[in-house]
Design an enzyme around this catalytic site. Structure first.
Site, PDB file in Angstrom:
ATOM      1  N   HIS A  68      30.891 -40.655  22.829  1.00  0.00           N
ATOM      2  CA  HIS A  68      31.900 -40.834  21.764  1.00  0.00           C
ATOM      3  C   HIS A  68      31.270 -40.390  20.589  1.00  0.00           C
ATOM      4  O   HIS A  68      32.182 -40.080  19.559  1.00  0.00           O
ATOM      5  CB  HIS A  68      32.524 -42.240  21.605  1.00  0.00           C
ATOM      6  CG  HIS A  68      33.855 -42.309  21.733  1.00  0.00           C
ATOM      7  ND1 HIS A  68      34.817 -41.787  22.492  1.00  0.00           N
ATOM      8  CD2 HIS A  68      34.861 -42.972  20.494  1.00  0.00           C
ATOM      9  CE1 HIS A  68      36.027 -42.040  22.009  1.00  0.00           C
ATOM     10  NE2 HIS A  68      36.112 -42.522  20.968  1.00  0.00           N
ATOM     11  N   HIS A  86      45.584 -39.506  18.052  1.00  0.00           N
ATOM     12  CA  HIS A  86      45.931 -40.864  17.683  1.00  0.00           C
ATOM     13  C   HIS A  86      47.292 -41.373  17.416  1.00  0.00           C
ATOM     14  O   HIS A  86      47.941 -40.669  16.923  1.00  0.00           O
ATOM     15  CB  HIS A  86      45.183 -41.178  16.362  1.00  0.00           C
ATOM     16  CG  HIS A  86      43.705 -41.427  16.467  1.00  0.00           C
ATOM     17  ND1 HIS A  86      42.670 -41.027  15.496  1.00  0.00           N
ATOM     18  CD2 HIS A  86      42.897 -41.535  17.534  1.00  0.00           C
ATOM     19  CE1 HIS A  86      41.504 -41.180  15.767  1.00  0.00           C
ATOM     20  NE2 HIS A  86      41.602 -41.186  16.920  1.00  0.00           N
ATOM     21  N   TYR A 136      38.263 -41.670   9.049  1.00  0.00           N
ATOM     22  CA  TYR A 136      37.384 -40.672   8.724  1.00  0.00           C
ATOM     23  C   TYR A 136      37.661 -39.940   7.071  1.00  0.00           C
ATOM     24  O   TYR A 136      37.049 -39.242   6.622  1.00  0.00           O
ATOM     25  CB  TYR A 136      37.642 -39.412   9.558  1.00  0.00           C
ATOM     26  CG  TYR A 136      37.225 -39.959  11.048  1.00  0.00           C
ATOM     27  CD1 TYR A 136      35.768 -39.950  11.483  1.00  0.00           C
ATOM     28  CD2 TYR A 136      38.299 -40.127  11.787  1.00  0.00           C
ATOM     29  CE1 TYR A 136      35.436 -40.328  12.688  1.00  0.00           C
ATOM     30  CE2 TYR A 136      38.027 -40.688  13.321  1.00  0.00           C
ATOM     31  CZ  TYR A 136      36.729 -40.636  13.793  1.00  0.00           C
ATOM     32  OH  TYR A 136      36.392 -40.891  14.954  1.00  0.00           O
ATOM     33  N   LYS A 146      44.142 -40.616  26.888  1.00  0.00           N
ATOM     34  CA  LYS A 146      44.337 -42.053  26.896  1.00  0.00           C
ATOM     35  C   LYS A 146      45.571 -42.422  26.440  1.00  0.00           C
ATOM     36  O   LYS A 146      46.197 -43.291  26.862  1.00  0.00           O
ATOM     37  CB  LYS A 146      43.464 -42.383  25.904  1.00  0.00           C
ATOM     38  CG  LYS A 146      43.074 -44.100  25.759  1.00  0.00           C
ATOM     39  CD  LYS A 146      41.934 -44.319  24.617  1.00  0.00           C
ATOM     40  CE  LYS A 146      42.090 -45.930  24.284  1.00  0.00           C
ATOM     41  NZ  LYS A 146      41.097 -46.182  23.452  1.00  0.00           N
ATOM     42  N   ARG A 205      32.908 -37.100  19.613  1.00  0.00           N
ATOM     43  CA  ARG A 205      34.152 -37.159  18.893  1.00  0.00           C
ATOM     44  C   ARG A 205      34.218 -37.585  17.434  1.00  0.00           C
ATOM     45  O   ARG A 205      34.837 -36.870  16.759  1.00  0.00           O
ATOM     46  CB  ARG A 205      35.174 -38.131  19.643  1.00  0.00           C
ATOM     47  CG  ARG A 205      36.352 -38.304  19.411  1.00  0.00           C
ATOM     48  CD  ARG A 205      37.083 -38.985  20.563  1.00  0.00           C
ATOM     49  NE  ARG A 205      38.531 -39.542  20.257  1.00  0.00           N
ATOM     50  CZ  ARG A 205      39.736 -38.842  20.403  1.00  0.00           C
ATOM     51  NH1 ARG A 205      39.697 -37.602  20.618  1.00  0.00           N
ATOM     52  NH2 ARG A 205      40.786 -39.446  19.947  1.00  0.00           N
ATOM     53  N   ARG A 233      37.613 -36.542  24.296  1.00  0.00           N
ATOM     54  CA  ARG A 233      36.781 -37.680  24.646  1.00  0.00           C
ATOM     55  C   ARG A 233      35.990 -36.890  25.886  1.00  0.00           C
ATOM     56  O   ARG A 233      36.472 -35.906  26.417  1.00  0.00           O
ATOM     57  CB  ARG A 233      37.701 -38.679  25.131  1.00  0.00           C
ATOM     58  CG  ARG A 233      38.425 -39.400  24.059  1.00  0.00           C
ATOM     59  CD  ARG A 233      39.402 -40.572  24.826  1.00  0.00           C
ATOM     60  NE  ARG A 233      40.139 -40.987  23.716  1.00  0.00           N
ATOM     61  CZ  ARG A 233      41.430 -40.564  23.385  1.00  0.00           C
ATOM     62  NH1 ARG A 233      41.959 -39.586  23.836  1.00  0.00           N
ATOM     63  NH2 ARG A 233      41.918 -41.215  22.254  1.00  0.00           N
TER      64      ARG A 233
END
Length: 344
Positions: free
Chosen positions: A277, A303, A312, A221, A280, A198
């Site tokens: 973003h 994640h 993806y 995050k 990313r 990020r």
């Protein structure tokens, strides 16, 4: 208390705990029996607390949110920001007594905010924060009763297409950033494209997080540290950049505005909310298109749920090849079936 003579006898209609408490109704043959029963009800009031009416919680909603912060939120990385959001919602609702805070009150607040142009995503985030705060207060024993927002459904969000840059767009962007006055923007962009980081993770990178061909992202995050390999060339660039520009452990200064200006100079159109973003998304998309493993990508991106990474998966060559190989017209017996009309 009321004892009344009725056609069927003496009726006791009593609420020994007062208004809002449990109510008792029973008929007796004589007045004496009715009075005795009523007296017995009042003696039971002290022995059975459940007969007492529930005490109204007179605390303000903002007070309860502050209580959440004091006992739990203060230990979270984004706790202060979450507290600010919770208090803003409480005051927008008129800061009611928490016992009067209802799901309908919050639902009406959402509707008003949506009409004012606030996005459904933001409203869902506010909903999640407040619901989680009540859940945590209940676990801590600081809140009795059901969660006021426990049964309220969030708005359903239509996912936007994830925009990624092509090789030609990447060259255009890097060329535009190389002419920027900001000394940091080009290399931050390279870090994001090389690691899937990020923007804030790359921008706040410190020299101690780079070494042995690896970048460790600490202030993530999810709050978990993750490590991503980088080329020797990029590592050398990072160290040289730190020597030239830094006075602290931090490698870069702030460069978001310079990135936006570079995107405009390159003539690249990016959707709202996907400015930095998109870098990313570009890393993840090219990773899958080049044959990368979805589980490896999940670890690289950090994640917590594979569901996020699966966005993806459709870009993987195997996925596209299977669509060609396994579709119902792929077999000759179907594709080239005789279609001549039946003979008469």
């Amino acid at each position: 208390m009321a004892i009344k003579k009725t056609a069927s006898g003496w009726l006791v209609d009593s609420q020994p705990g007062g208004r809002g408490a449990k109510r008792f109704r029973k008929t007796f043959k004589t007045q004496a029996e009715a009075k005795a029963y009523d007296a017995w009800l009042h003696t039971q009031l002290l022995a059975k607390p459940e007969w007492q009416p529930a005490k109204r919680d007179v605390r303000k909603l903002s007070e309860v949110m502050d209580l959440w912060f004091a006992h739990h939120g203060s230990g979270l990385r984004a706790g202060a920001d979450t507290r600010r959001r919770l208090l803003a919602v409480a005051h927008a609702l008129g800061d009611p007594q928490v016992s009067q805070f209802t799901v309908d009150m919050f639902a009406q607040y959402r509707t008003r905010r949506l009409a004012q142009g606030v996005t459904a995503n933001n409203l869902n985030r506010e909903h999640s924060y407040m619901r989680a705060a009540f859940n945590e207060l209940k676990r801590l024993g600081l809140w009795d009763g059901a969660n006021p927002l426990g049964e309220l459904r969030q708005y359903r969000i239509q996912e936007n297409e994830l925009t990624y840059l092509t090789h030609a767009q990447i060259r255009l962007l890097l060329g535009a950033l190389s002419t920027a006055r900001n000394p940091h923007v080009l290399l931050i962009t390279k870090v994001c494209l090389s690691t899937g980081a990020r923007w804030s993770e790359a921008e706040e990178l410190q020299l101690s997080q780079v070494g042995a061909g690896i970048v460790q992202f600490a202030r993530t995050k999810s709050g978990k540290v993750r490590a991503v390999p980088i080329s020797q060339e990029l590592e050398s660039e990072l160290r040289a950049h730190h020597r030239r520009n830094a006075t602290t452990e931090r490698i870069f200064g702030y460069a978001w505005s310079a990135f936006r200006e570079g995107v405009e100079r390159a003539g690249i159109a990016l959707p709202d909310g996907q400015m930095t973003h998109a870098l990313r998304h570009t890393f993840a998309s090219h990773f899958m298109m080049n044959g990368g493993n979805i589980l490896t990508l999940q670890r690289i991106l950090g994640h917590q749920s594979l569901t996020m990474t699966m966005r993806y998966a459709h870009l993987a060559p195997e996925h596209l090849a299977e669509a060609l190989r396994l579709n119902p017209l792929a077999h000759d017996t179907v594709r080239y079936a005789e279609t001549e009309p039946n003979a008469c």
